[in-house]
Design an enzyme around this catalytic site. Structure first.
Site, PDB file in Angstrom:
ATOM      1  N   SER A  18       0.910  -1.416  -0.113  1.00 50.94           N
ATOM      2  CA  SER A  18       0.034  -0.039   0.042  1.00 50.94           C
ATOM      3  C   SER A  18       1.024   1.341   0.029  1.00 50.94           C
ATOM      4  CB  SER A  18      -0.881  -0.139   1.256  1.00 50.94           C
ATOM      5  OG  SER A  18      -0.030  -0.102   2.350  1.00 50.94           O
ATOM      6  N   SER A 234       2.620   4.498  10.686  1.00 50.54           N
ATOM      7  CA  SER A 234       1.986   4.213   9.706  1.00 50.54           C
ATOM      8  C   SER A 234       1.956   5.149   8.549  1.00 50.54           C
ATOM      9  CB  SER A 234       0.403   4.040   9.986  1.00 50.54           C
ATOM     10  OG  SER A 234      -0.183   5.295  10.357  1.00 50.54           O
ATOM     11  N   LYS A 235       1.641   5.096   7.326  1.00 52.47           N
ATOM     12  CA  LYS A 235       1.690   6.090   6.252  1.00 52.47           C
ATOM     13  C   LYS A 235       1.170   7.359   6.872  1.00 52.47           C
ATOM     14  CE  LYS A 235       1.739   2.820   3.959  1.00 52.47           C
ATOM     15  NZ  LYS A 235       1.290   1.676   3.758  1.00 52.47           N
ATOM     16  N   GLN A 236       0.116   7.318   7.646  1.00 54.09           N
ATOM     17  CA  GLN A 236      -0.946   8.164   8.009  1.00 54.09           C
ATOM     18  C   GLN A 236      -0.247   9.289   8.981  1.00 54.09           C
ATOM     19  OE1 GLN A 236      -2.201   5.206   7.770  1.00 54.09           O
ATOM     20  NE2 GLN A 236      -2.916   5.591   5.695  1.00 54.09           N
ATOM     21  N   ASN A 237       0.460   8.449   9.796  1.00 51.60           N
ATOM     22  CA  ASN A 237       1.023   9.542  10.843  1.00 51.60           C
ATOM     23  C   ASN A 237       2.553   9.680  10.767  1.00 51.60           C
ATOM     24  OD1 ASN A 237       2.389   7.184  11.914  1.00 51.60           O
ATOM     25  ND2 ASN A 237       1.087   6.884  13.935  1.00 51.60           N
TER      26      ASN A 237
END
Ligand code: GLU
Length: 301
Positions: A18, A234-237
């Site tokens: 991802s 994660s990529k989000q944080n």
């Protein structure tokens, strides 16, 4: 089929492409690599690209190049899950024939008041004309589910509380739980070494392995890396990206060894990756891994 510990060790790293690997996924890759190499075993890479909309073009290749840059050389060919639909479908049909998988027309909205799906379609699909997902009968597995983790010891989880997990989605895509079990068995994986975020997925996977007559692998769930705010990387944080230049790669590899509680001697940080890995393999000791679930990302990254 029961555990066959005489099988030659074969481990794997099975990223979902991802996005590129981050420091947390490097630690998982390194842990599974070292465990396999220290056992004189094989280490495979499997790209879990069953959900194309979640997998941007090129991400899988980036992951493979990152593994190479960190010296994590795999055995055999890379396995790609997007080519494996027939095998997953055959497994699903075997489960359905045993009454363990059932079609479900319910939508998330309908059961949003419940913590997990309440099993309304177990004895017959609620809306026969609607598209269906396929779910696992969690009530027909071992109660409570127990298994041994090499770091965390005996784990007991209640399958009913985990719910009837989806095996195939309404959009016809297979779900991780089914694909991972079919491929671990097909590839002869004896040892699953991965992040602790997947610990509570293991009861479903054990139930599927038993139902399909597959050997049961050993498990080692690794601690998770957390950001300064305590959240899982994660990529989000904003997980720190993996380095691409040789000096920074050496330092990050060293930090990953520290995150695995291996207490590498300081001078190792400046060694080429091949030497760091050779030393770390000869000294790999999973019993040094403490039971604490998280490790903070090192400041120096
Ligand atoms: N593909 C999963 C992930 O990237 C890991 C699967 C596994 O190790 O069982 O989170």
């Amino acid at each position: 089929m029961s555990n066959d510990l005489t099988r030659r060790y074969r481990g794997r790293f099975a990223p979902t492409p991802s996005g590129p690997l981050h420091f947390g996924s490097l630690v998982a890759a390194l842990g599974s690599y070292l465990d396999a190499r220290a056992a004189g075993g094989e280490w495979r890479v499997r790209i879990e690209d069953i959900d194309p909309p979640r997998c941007p073009e090129g991400a899988a290749d980036t992951i493979l190049r990152q593994l190479e840059a960190f010296g994590l050389a795999w055995d055999g060919n890379v396995r790609w899950q997007h080519r494996r639909h027939e095998a997953y479908q055959a497994a699903l049909e075997r489960l359905a024939a045993q009454g363990l998988a059932y079609p479900c027309s319910c939508s998330r909205k309908q059961w949003r008041e419940h913590a997990v799906y309440p099993g309304w379609c177990r004895d017959g699909v609620c809306r026969p004309d609607a598209p269906v997902a396929w779910r696992l009968r969690s009530d027909l597995g071992e109660q409570p589910a127990t298994f041994d983790d090499r770091r965390l010891g005996r784990i007991r989880l209640d399958p009913e509380a985990l719910g009837d997990v989806v095996l195939k989605r309404k959009d016809d895509l297979f779900a991780y739980q089914l694909a991972v079990v079919v491929d671990d068995a097909d590839q002869g994986i004896t040892d699953v070494v991965r992040g602790e975020d997947l610990l509570d997925n293991t009861p479903w996977q054990r139930q599927l392995q038993r139902a399909l007559g597959y050997p049961l692998p050993r498990y080692l769930h690794l601690p998770l890396l957390v950001a300064a705010n305590g959240q899982k990387l994660s990529k989000q944080n904003f997980a720190p990206a993996l380095a691409t230049d040789a000096d920074a790669i050496r330092r990050q590899l060293f930090c990953a060894l520290q995150a695995l509680d291996q207490s590498p001697p300081l001078e190792l940080a400046s060694y080429p990756v091949s030497e760091q890995l050779a030393r770390a393999t000869s000294q790999w000791s999973p019993s040094r891994l403490t039971r604490a679930s998280t490790r903070a990302v090192p400041q120096e990254l």
